[in-house]
Design a protein around this motif. Structure first.
Motif, PDB file in Angstrom:
ATOM      1  N   GLU A  44      71.800  47.580  33.179  1.00 30.25           N
ATOM      2  CA  GLU A  44      72.876  47.418  33.964  1.00 30.25           C
ATOM      3  C   GLU A  44      73.171  45.816  33.989  1.00 30.25           C
ATOM      4  OE1 GLU A  44      74.282  49.487  37.383  1.00 30.25           O
ATOM      5  OE2 GLU A  44      74.462  47.495  38.221  1.00 30.25           O
TER       6      GLU A  44
ATOM      7  N   TYR B  55      77.834  59.967  33.763  1.00 33.81           N
ATOM      8  CA  TYR B  55      76.920  59.034  34.002  1.00 33.81           C
ATOM      9  C   TYR B  55      75.618  59.718  35.164  1.00 33.81           C
ATOM     10  CZ  TYR B  55      79.360  58.209  38.113  1.00 33.81           C
ATOM     11  OH  TYR B  55      80.134  58.036  39.159  1.00 33.81           O
TER      12      TYR B  55
ATOM     13  N   TRP C  69      77.372  52.575  40.405  1.00 30.68           N
ATOM     14  CA  TRP C  69      78.664  52.440  39.957  1.00 30.68           C
ATOM     15  C   TRP C  69      79.099  53.537  39.682  1.00 30.68           C
ATOM     16  CZ3 TRP C  69      81.061  53.569  35.417  1.00 30.68           C
ATOM     17  CH2 TRP C  69      82.564  52.902  35.236  1.00 30.68           C
TER      18      TRP C  69
ATOM     19  N   VAL D 139      77.179  46.942  30.248  1.00 32.32           N
ATOM     20  CA  VAL D 139      75.788  47.446  30.091  1.00 32.32           C
ATOM     21  C   VAL D 139      75.137  46.954  28.573  1.00 32.32           C
ATOM     22  CG1 VAL D 139      76.226  49.590  31.174  1.00 32.32           C
ATOM     23  CG2 VAL D 139      76.382  49.450  28.803  1.00 32.32           C
TER      24      VAL D 139
ATOM     25  N   HIS E  97      71.194  49.008  40.764  1.00 28.26           N
ATOM     26  CA  HIS E  97      70.835  48.942  39.463  1.00 28.26           C
ATOM     27  C   HIS E  97      70.856  47.876  38.566  1.00 28.26           C
ATOM     28  CE1 HIS E  97      71.298  53.225  40.729  1.00 28.26           C
ATOM     29  NE2 HIS E  97      70.002  53.325  40.279  1.00 28.26           N
TER      30      HIS E  97
ATOM     31  N   LEU F 288      81.789  48.610  34.011  1.00 30.45           N
ATOM     32  CA  LEU F 288      80.390  48.345  34.273  1.00 30.45           C
ATOM     33  C   LEU F 288      80.013  47.755  32.737  1.00 30.45           C
ATOM     34  CD1 LEU F 288      78.090  48.920  36.127  1.00 30.45           C
ATOM     35  CD2 LEU F 288      77.372  50.872  34.375  1.00 30.45           C
TER      36      LEU F 288
ATOM     37  N   SER G 293      74.803  46.236  44.137  1.00 31.88           N
ATOM     38  CA  SER G 293      74.434  47.037  43.128  1.00 31.88           C
ATOM     39  C   SER G 293      72.974  47.759  43.384  1.00 31.88           C
ATOM     40  CB  SER G 293      74.453  46.541  41.590  1.00 31.88           C
ATOM     41  OG  SER G 293      73.770  47.488  40.742  1.00 31.88           O
TER      42      SER G 293
END
Ligand code: BTN
Length: 254
Positions: free
Chosen positions: A221, A250, A106, A232, A203, A230, A201
């Motif tokens: 994530e 990040y 991301w 989290v 992750h 995103l 994705s």
């Protein structure tokens, strides 16, 4: 050297990339489209880019072994720029995945086995609340066999992940074919970026580290929102937080 016939043989679009401008060398393909007067959905591709821009003030180093391109997209309201960024990332993954399975970190770094294979940059100029020009550009490491020592641990190329011969023209044609369909579907409310995140994705449901205002937090994530933010989960408190580009630096571990 860009093989136009091969490109057009694989291009499956109504408008995206039908006008393609091929340069031996430019400063930045994004700049060519931002500063020039080109028809909508034109694509600029170059064999060498000398002043490639990256996100957050980074530079994109090109050693002539990459696919470097930009596309001029239609004007849209500013609140769809982030979803557009994500969709463009999905299409770049589709193009690279013709040769090797590529995923997204991301918001839209493309990775193969957690090493970066492509960086992307969406830039817009504005009139009031509406963008007057939107340009999306990507650099994809295609033919690189080695990388400089300082980035060798985190960079890869399509070539390094496939046993077969790689064609940048076929990758670009697939990206644009995929991008046109996805953007049209999005505009017609037939595509939901949050649903596709689980496919793309790298992750999802994994632990990552993010830096918010200089402090590092480990989180899981959990997905993205329709806005592209995103989602989290804090690993210690289980609190859910939505992250948008403006507020974090990040650094994803794995
Ligand atoms: C990043 O990883 O920070 C984004 C890199 C984006 C590089 C591409 S190459 C084509 C286009 N032209 C530019 O000047 N930048 C983008």
């Amino acid at each position: 050297m860009f093989d136009k016939d091969l490109y057009f043989k694989h291009l499956n679009t109504v408008s995206f990339g039908k006008n393609i401008y091929i340069y031996d060398e430019v400063t930045s393909t994004n700049d060519i489209l931002l500063n020039g007067d080109f028809p909508k959905n034109s694509v600029v591709v170059t064999s060498l880019q000398t002043k490639g821009r990256g996100r957050s003030g980074r530079v994109w180093i090109d050693e002539g072994k990459s696919l470097i391109f930009s596309i001029l997209l239609s004007e849209l309201s500013t609140n769809v720029l982030m979803p557009l960024n994500i969709i463009a990332g999905y299409s770049v993954c589709d193009g690279i995945s013709l040769y090797a399975p590529a995923k997204l970190k991301w918001p839209n770094d493309c990775v193969i086995n957690n090493k970066k294979v492509s960086g992307m940059l969406l830039e817009a100029s504005f009139t009031g609340n509406n963008s007057s020009k939107i340009v999306f550009g990507a650099g994809i490491n295609v033919y690189n066999e080695v990388f400089p020592d300082d980035i060798a641990h985190k960079a890869t190329s399509v070539y390094l992940n496939t046993g077969s011969k790689v064609y940048k023209e076929i990758i670009l044609a697939k990206i644009l074919s995929s991008m046109e369909k996805m953007i049209n579907d999005y505009v017609d409310n037939k595509l939901y970026i949050e649903n596709l995140w689980q496919t793309y994705s790298a992750h999802l449901n994994k632990e990552i580290s993010i830096h918010i205002n200089g402090s590092k937090t480990n989180v899981i994530e959990r997905g993205i929102l329709p806005t592209g933010e995103l989602i989290v989960e804090d690993i210690n408190t289980n609190n859910i937080k939505n992250i948008n580009l403006g507020e974090i630096g990040y650094d994803f571990n794995s």
